[in-house]
Scaffold this motif. Structure first.
Motif, PDB file in Angstrom:
ATOM      1  N   SER A  27      -1.932  -5.563   6.692  1.00  0.00           N
ATOM      2  CA  SER A  27      -0.602  -4.652   7.117  1.00  0.00           C
ATOM      3  C   SER A  27       0.713  -5.861   6.885  1.00  0.00           C
ATOM      4  O   SER A  27       1.737  -5.364   6.809  1.00  0.00           O
ATOM      5  CB  SER A  27      -0.513  -4.587   8.668  1.00  0.00           C
ATOM      6  OG  SER A  27      -0.269  -5.553   9.593  1.00  0.00           O
ATOM      7  N   MET A  28       0.421  -7.087   6.649  1.00  0.00           N
ATOM      8  CA  MET A  28       1.552  -8.366   6.653  1.00  0.00           C
ATOM      9  C   MET A  28       1.984  -8.398   5.376  1.00  0.00           C
ATOM     10  O   MET A  28       2.789  -9.271   5.513  1.00  0.00           O
ATOM     11  CB  MET A  28       1.194  -9.566   7.690  1.00  0.00           C
ATOM     12  CG  MET A  28       0.914  -9.020   9.348  1.00  0.00           C
ATOM     13  SD  MET A  28       0.239 -10.469  10.000  1.00  0.00           S
ATOM     14  CE  MET A  28       1.578 -11.727  10.012  1.00  0.00           C
ATOM     15  N   ILE A  29       1.328  -7.691   4.649  1.00  0.00           N
ATOM     16  CA  ILE A  29       1.960  -8.291   3.178  1.00  0.00           C
ATOM     17  C   ILE A  29       1.699  -7.185   2.567  1.00  0.00           C
ATOM     18  O   ILE A  29       1.114  -5.939   2.588  1.00  0.00           O
ATOM     19  CB  ILE A  29       0.946  -9.317   2.576  1.00  0.00           C
ATOM     20  CG1 ILE A  29       1.173 -10.018   1.356  1.00  0.00           C
ATOM     21  CG2 ILE A  29      -0.401  -8.481   2.101  1.00  0.00           C
ATOM     22  CD1 ILE A  29       0.339 -10.938   1.205  1.00  0.00           C
ATOM     23  N   ASP A  30       2.592  -6.949   1.070  1.00  0.00           N
ATOM     24  CA  ASP A  30       2.768  -5.852   0.502  1.00  0.00           C
ATOM     25  C   ASP A  30       1.738  -5.357  -0.525  1.00  0.00           C
ATOM     26  O   ASP A  30       1.304  -4.135  -0.849  1.00  0.00           O
ATOM     27  CB  ASP A  30       4.098  -5.791  -0.338  1.00  0.00           C
ATOM     28  CG  ASP A  30       3.875  -7.155  -1.292  1.00  0.00           C
ATOM     29  OD1 ASP A  30       3.010  -8.011  -1.394  1.00  0.00           O
ATOM     30  OD2 ASP A  30       4.720  -7.187  -2.293  1.00  0.00           O
ATOM     31  N   CYS A  31       0.941  -6.323  -0.766  1.00  0.00           N
ATOM     32  CA  CYS A  31      -0.430  -5.957  -1.664  1.00  0.00           C
ATOM     33  C   CYS A  31      -1.702  -7.081  -1.371  1.00  0.00           C
ATOM     34  O   CYS A  31      -1.458  -8.146  -1.384  1.00  0.00           O
ATOM     35  CB  CYS A  31       0.189  -6.323  -3.094  1.00  0.00           C
ATOM     36  SG  CYS A  31      -1.227  -6.181  -4.407  1.00  0.00           S
ATOM     37  N   VAL A  32      -2.711  -6.077  -1.249  1.00  0.00           N
ATOM     38  CA  VAL A  32      -3.835  -6.946  -0.886  1.00  0.00           C
ATOM     39  C   VAL A  32      -4.445  -7.963  -1.958  1.00  0.00           C
ATOM     40  O   VAL A  32      -5.094  -8.989  -1.609  1.00  0.00           O
ATOM     41  CB  VAL A  32      -5.017  -5.986  -0.479  1.00  0.00           C
ATOM     42  CG1 VAL A  32      -5.459  -5.274  -1.697  1.00  0.00           C
ATOM     43  CG2 VAL A  32      -6.107  -6.415   0.162  1.00  0.00           C
TER      44      VAL A  32
END
Length: 371
Positions: free
Chosen positions: A37-42
């Protein structure tokens, strides 16, 4: 998270051996979801497995869509490959016999793409010669010293090294690697200020290299303290490690990262040598002892106990409260530094989501699995 009872309590506690390392599956999964949830892309996540060292947690990460990993040893790389992790970066420059072991990894586990670090022309030459002999290619990342002063070369020296690497057709420069462990200030604003210097160095170097090489250059940067900064302010791949288990040290230092403690050390009172004194079985061999005495373990069910001394098999505590303890009483300890603590245990007891218990082998605490 369930709140009906203290989250750390184990079923059938009387039959739990101590000292033991305990993992909590529900919290492991919650930490993975929080990380995502803390980054835009896994696809930008490349977690470092040095923290947990076991296959079961690797499977949790892969099942959550994480396909890239970073590791520090050949054994950790093999552990990842055993579960067909697609992309593994050995964040270490292999030397001597470890070069041979690296190529054995590539041969034995073809479903995994392995890469490694390089910061010296001599090692690049040896990797290239072995690649030619093995009729393969090697993906490499240039290791940069951005202030940690441990490994890597200074960013201003990287272009010349990459120019020299162009004569080795068996080596492919995939990107840049930078570990910034020197940036560990408690205040997020201070970390942001220091990280800005690193971000500019890496971004400027990437732009220059992409123009020279004619292809995209990947950047793998940071650890847990700077993860939220790189996650939100760059397109770099991020390599947090401690997030998965968390510990007392990071819990106290980085309030902006609300990960759950997901690993404890279970210990028991073994003796009462004097009034107000308690001896437990949590010695140097069961919890990391590189920090000062008071910053090795925090007992979450006995927070007022004060550490007095520690030896290989014993931890002596002072009890200044009216509460009494008896031999056999269980204490649940949150390590201040969980990564080396995990490496002290052959197995972890995992409390599963369904409240059953499993033993998980800490398989890559070993220097060698099969290679």
């Amino acid at each position: 998270m369930k709140q009906e009872q203290a989250w750390y309590l184990l079923p059938d506690e009387a039959h739990i051996e101590t000292p033991s390392l305990i993992f909590y599956e529900e919290r492991l999964k919650a930490n993975i979801n929080l990380l995502k949830s803390m980054i835009d892309c896994v696809e930008r996540l490349r977690p470092h497995v040095k923290t947990y060292k076991c296959r079961e947690i690797t499977r949790l990460l892969i099942s959550a869509g994480i396909k890239k990993f970073k590791c520090a040893t050949i054994a950790e790389a093999e552990m990842l490959a055993m579960d067909k992790a697609p992309d593994v970066l050995l964040a270490y420059q292999p030397v001597a016999e470890n070069i041979n072991r690296f190529f054995k990894l590539k041969s034995k586990y073809p479903d995994t793409v392995f890469s490694c670090l390089v910061d010296h022309l001599k090692i690049a030459e040896q990797l290239s010669a072995m690649a030619i002999e093995e009729q393969t290619e090697v993906d490499v990342y240039i290791d940069l010293n951005v202030g940690m002063n441990r490994t890597g070369i200074l960013p201003e020296q990287a272009f010349a090294l990459i120019e020299s690497l162009q004569r080795f057709i068996s080596l492919k420069v995939k990107g840049l690697h930078a570990y910034d462990g020197h940036i560990h200030d408690g205040a997020i604003e201070v970390r942001k200020e220091k990280s800005a210097v690193v971000i500019k160095q890496l971004s400027d170097l990437r732009e220059k290299l992409e123009a020279y090489l004619g292809n995209d250059i990947n950047i793998v940067a940071g650890g847990t303290p700077t993860f939220p900064i790189y996650a939100s302010q760059t397109d770099f791949e991020c390599s947090p490690g401690t997030f998965i288990l968390w510990d007392k040290g990071y819990q106290d230092a980085y309030a902006e990262q609300p990960f759950y403690p997901a690993a404890l050390v279970a210990s028991r009172v073994v003796s009462l040598p004097d009034d107000g004194w308690i001896c437990t079985d949590l010695g140097h061999k069961a919890v990391a002892a590189e920090k000062e005495l008071k910053n090795r373990v925090f007992f979450i069910n006995a927070p007022f106990l004060e550490v007095q001394s520690q030896s290989e098999e014993h931890l002596v505590l002072r009890n200044n409260t009216p509460e009494t303890y008896l031999p056999g009483d269980m204490l649940y300890g949150l390590p201040y530094h969980v990564c080396p603590t995990v490496a002290l245990h052959e197995k972890a007891i995992c409390l599963k989501v369904d409240q059953s218990l499993e033993y998980w082998e800490v398989i890559s605490r070993k220097r060698k699995i099969s290679i």
